[in-house]
Motif scaffolding. Structure first.
Motif, PDB file in Angstrom:
ATOM      1  N   TYR A   6       0.897  -1.135  -0.057  1.00 42.77           N
ATOM      2  CA  TYR A   6      -0.079  -0.088  -0.025  1.00 42.77           C
ATOM      3  C   TYR A   6       0.915   1.276   0.128  1.00 42.77           C
ATOM      4  O   TYR A   6       2.092   1.157   0.346  1.00 42.77           O
ATOM      5  CB  TYR A   6      -0.965  -0.023   1.006  1.00 42.77           C
ATOM      6  N   ARG A   7       0.183   2.296  -0.314  1.00 40.95           N
ATOM      7  CA  ARG A   7       0.743   3.610  -0.584  1.00 40.95           C
ATOM      8  C   ARG A   7      -0.038   4.820   0.198  1.00 40.95           C
ATOM      9  O   ARG A   7      -1.205   4.710  -0.414  1.00 40.95           O
ATOM     10  CB  ARG A   7       1.623   3.919  -1.919  1.00 40.95           C
ATOM     11  N   ILE A   8       0.460   5.527   0.791  1.00 40.46           N
ATOM     12  CA  ILE A   8      -0.216   6.559   1.582  1.00 40.46           C
ATOM     13  C   ILE A   8       0.658   7.898   1.501  1.00 40.46           C
ATOM     14  O   ILE A   8       1.770   7.584   1.881  1.00 40.46           O
ATOM     15  CB  ILE A   8      -0.648   6.244   3.150  1.00 40.46           C
ATOM     16  N   ALA A   9       0.009   8.865   0.813  1.00 36.41           N
ATOM     17  CA  ALA A   9       0.757   9.982   0.658  1.00 36.41           C
ATOM     18  C   ALA A   9       0.269  11.087   1.671  1.00 36.41           C
ATOM     19  O   ALA A   9      -0.611  11.248   1.958  1.00 36.41           O
ATOM     20  CB  ALA A   9       0.395  10.565  -0.849  1.00 36.41           C
ATOM     21  N   SER A  10       1.416  12.018   1.943  1.00 33.67           N
ATOM     22  CA  SER A  10       0.887  13.362   2.865  1.00 33.67           C
ATOM     23  C   SER A  10       0.240  14.195   1.892  1.00 33.67           C
ATOM     24  O   SER A  10       0.493  14.256   0.603  1.00 33.67           O
ATOM     25  CB  SER A  10       2.282  14.009   3.438  1.00 33.67           C
ATOM     26  N   ASP A  11      -0.542  15.083   2.334  1.00 33.92           N
ATOM     27  CA  ASP A  11      -1.170  16.045   1.612  1.00 33.92           C
ATOM     28  C   ASP A  11      -0.531  17.527   1.241  1.00 33.92           C
ATOM     29  O   ASP A  11      -0.864  18.483   0.929  1.00 33.92           O
ATOM     30  CB  ASP A  11      -2.495  16.576   2.270  1.00 33.92           C
ATOM     31  N   ASP A  12       1.070  17.165   1.789  1.00 36.00           N
ATOM     32  CA  ASP A  12       1.771  18.627   1.610  1.00 36.00           C
ATOM     33  C   ASP A  12       2.115  18.936   0.158  1.00 36.00           C
ATOM     34  O   ASP A  12       2.094  17.924  -0.665  1.00 36.00           O
ATOM     35  CB  ASP A  12       3.117  17.986   2.223  1.00 36.00           C
ATOM     36  N   PRO A  13       2.230  20.108  -0.232  1.00 35.85           N
ATOM     37  CA  PRO A  13       2.544  20.558  -1.589  1.00 35.85           C
ATOM     38  C   PRO A  13       3.749  19.933  -2.064  1.00 35.85           C
ATOM     39  O   PRO A  13       4.013  19.730  -3.222  1.00 35.85           O
ATOM     40  CB  PRO A  13       2.666  21.893  -1.478  1.00 35.85           C
TER      41      PRO A  13
END
Length: 531
Positions: A131-138
């Motif tokens: 699985y891959r989870i990404a931060s919402d940071d620009p």
């Protein structure tokens, strides 16, 4: 839950085990703002996987980064360039494939907690996770840009991505070579979730509950799908190689597909075009950073653009999108309205293409003020003239601007060919005059020519270079001579092509030869495009 103190320490990767028996591998290259994959980092990852495989108490594995804006930037390009010339690339790529396969074959669930740029091999290692989870940071962007460098994703990108999101979407990601924002990545299936940065590891732990992911493989592409149309042939053969693997990968085993990746990248690494593309990448990075300035330069917050035509409105839009408030001035309300409409169209297109959110576009629009009235520009640090390419008109504008500008204001012209020194002669502060030539369309062309007039001071030069980099452009310093740099090279090139055509050579043959060599389009087509 916080990670317990590391039970083992490596120079590139820290290992920690929480009381929930979840292991975290945190990439943190010493004395560097970025993580990369070189041979040493691959060896250390391999050693950590030895530990993970042999500890039966572990319930899961998280891959993360300690860097502020980089997850993993990918393979070390300097190493790849050297290996492409020495013939050592095969072993390096094969080693990466073996280690990423070990990660993919772990019996415990694995999650990549992505914060910052995750490009090339830095994204391929996440594809080896469940699985891959990404931060919402620009700062978080991800993708597989290898084809833009004359290479292909060869650590499983061409093999695993089609099995994850389908052949058509995988072809779009790999052949275009773009980096995607978290929302864009989520819509394509490149990540499973988006989370605030401070919740990233906790969300990764929660994802473990889903267990190992089973990828059965997606359906082949729809016949005639535009995403899977063969890429047009150019001097860069990487898209063609990637296309062949993507198109075939679901009908063969993953091991066979990985072998195709290996053979393709080794073949591409030998090509002069690939080596030149990698060298060009390093040159571009060098110009982006520039040489350290001896004096600190003030960040530009307010600017003015004189002329609301195609170039003026394009420059105003770009500045506003980069956080600069802009006065857009022209002589008639009709021209201002037309310029603002062009700006609106550019912002709408950026939102449609997923390059920015509607909220960011709204903020950018709000930074632009259109006006037909002369006004004080004492608080404006940078004024860019983008009026008609007629010397008498530009001189009149410059006389007025230098009377309105403050003592620290730089007055720049966007001229593509007229002598900047002649404009500086009509001003009261010629040392503050410089050329800054943007290319059309401004929102897509990175290069700007910084034209040094004979009167331009060193301080004005350094402040202009800093401003160009502040707004995300690639500045090249040129002399105030006819055609500057780009047009001085471009026009002889176009004239030679026109002479060949007049001598009887077919237009298609001329254009095809230059496209094969590596140009984005042929010279005769370019003449038709620019008029």
């Amino acid at each position: 839950m916080k990670v317990m103190p590391a039970v083992a320490t490596a120079s590139m990767i820290r290992r920690g085990i929480g009381d929930d028996h979840i292991c975290t591998l945190i990439f943190d290259r010493p004395e560097s703002g970025a993580n990369i994959f070189d041979a040493a980092t691959l060896d250390e990852l391999n050693e950590h996987l030895d530990f993970v495989e042999n500890d039966a108490s572990l319930r899961g594995l998280i891959i993360a980064s300690a860097k502020k804006s980089i997850f993993i930037a990918g393979a070390d390009l300097k190493t790849l360039l050297q290996q492409s010339q020495s013939g050592e690339m095969r072993e390096f790529i094969a080693k990466g494939q073996r280690i990423f396969n070990r990660l993919a074959d772990l019996k415990i669930p694995t999650v990549a907690a992505i914060h910052g740029a995750s490009a090339g091999g830095g994204y391929e290692v996440t594809l080896a996770c469940d699985y891959r989870i990404a931060s919402d940071d620009p700062a978080t962007r991800m993708g597989l840009p290898e084809t833009t460098l004359g290479l292909i994703p060869a650590w499983g990108g061409c093999t695993r991505l089609p099995r994850l999101i389908g052949v058509e979407k995988a072809a779009e990601v790999i052949l275009k070579g773009k980096l995607y924002s978290p929302k864009g990545a989520l819509s394509l299936g490149l990540v499973d979730e988006i989370a605030p940065r401070d919740q990233l590891l906790d969300r990764a732990r929660e994802k473990m509950r889903a267990g190992k992911r089973k990828l059965e493989g997606r359906a082949p592409a729809t016949p005639g799908s535009p995403e899977l149309a063969p890429p047009r042939q150019t001097g860069n053969r990487a898209p063609e190689h990637a296309y062949q693997i993507i198109n075939k990968t679901l009908s063969i085993s993953p091991d066979e597909s990985l072998r195709m990746e290996l053979e393709a990248i080794v073949d591409l690494g030998k090509k002069e075009s690939t080596q030149n593309l990698i060298r060009n990448f390093f040159l571009a990075e060098k110009y982006k950073k520039g040489t350290p300035s001896r004096t600190a330069t003030e960040r530009v917050i307010h600017a003015a653009v004189i002329g609301a035509g195609v170039m003026g409105s394009g420059i105003a839009q770009w500045l506003s999108s980069r956080g600069v408030t802009v006065i857009l001035r022209d002589i008639a309300r009709e021209q201002i309205d037309r310029g603002l409409a062009n700006i609106e169209k550019t912002y709408a297109d950026a939102v449609k293409r997923g390059l920015m959110t509607e909220e960011k576009a709204k903020q950018g629009r709000a930074r632009i003020c259109g006006s037909t009235a002369p006004m004080e520009l004492r608080d404006v640090l940078f004024v860019i003239e983008a009026a008609s390419e007629k010397m008498n008109i530009k001189k009149e504008v410059f006389r007025e601007l230098t009377m309105e500008a403050g003592p620290k204001t730089i007055v720049a012209t966007n001229t593509s060919a007229l002598p900047v020194s002649e404009l500086a002669d009509v001003t009261v502060s010629p040392e503050h005059v410089i050329g800054i030539h943007f290319f059309n369309p401004v929102s897509r062309m990175k290069l700007v020519e910084v034209v040094i007039a004979k009167q331009t001071s060193d301080e004005t030069r350094e402040r202009t270079l800093a401003f160009a980099r502040q707004i995300g452009k690639l500045p090249v310093v040129v002399r105030d001579s006819p055609g500057f740099l780009v047009n001085r090279v471009l026009f002889p090139y176009l004239l030679d092509a026109a002479e060949l055509f007049e001598s009887g050579l077919e237009a298609d043959k001329i254009d095809s030869a230059l496209v094969q060599w590596g140009m984005p389009m042929g010279p005769l087509r370019l003449i038709d495009e620019i008029g």
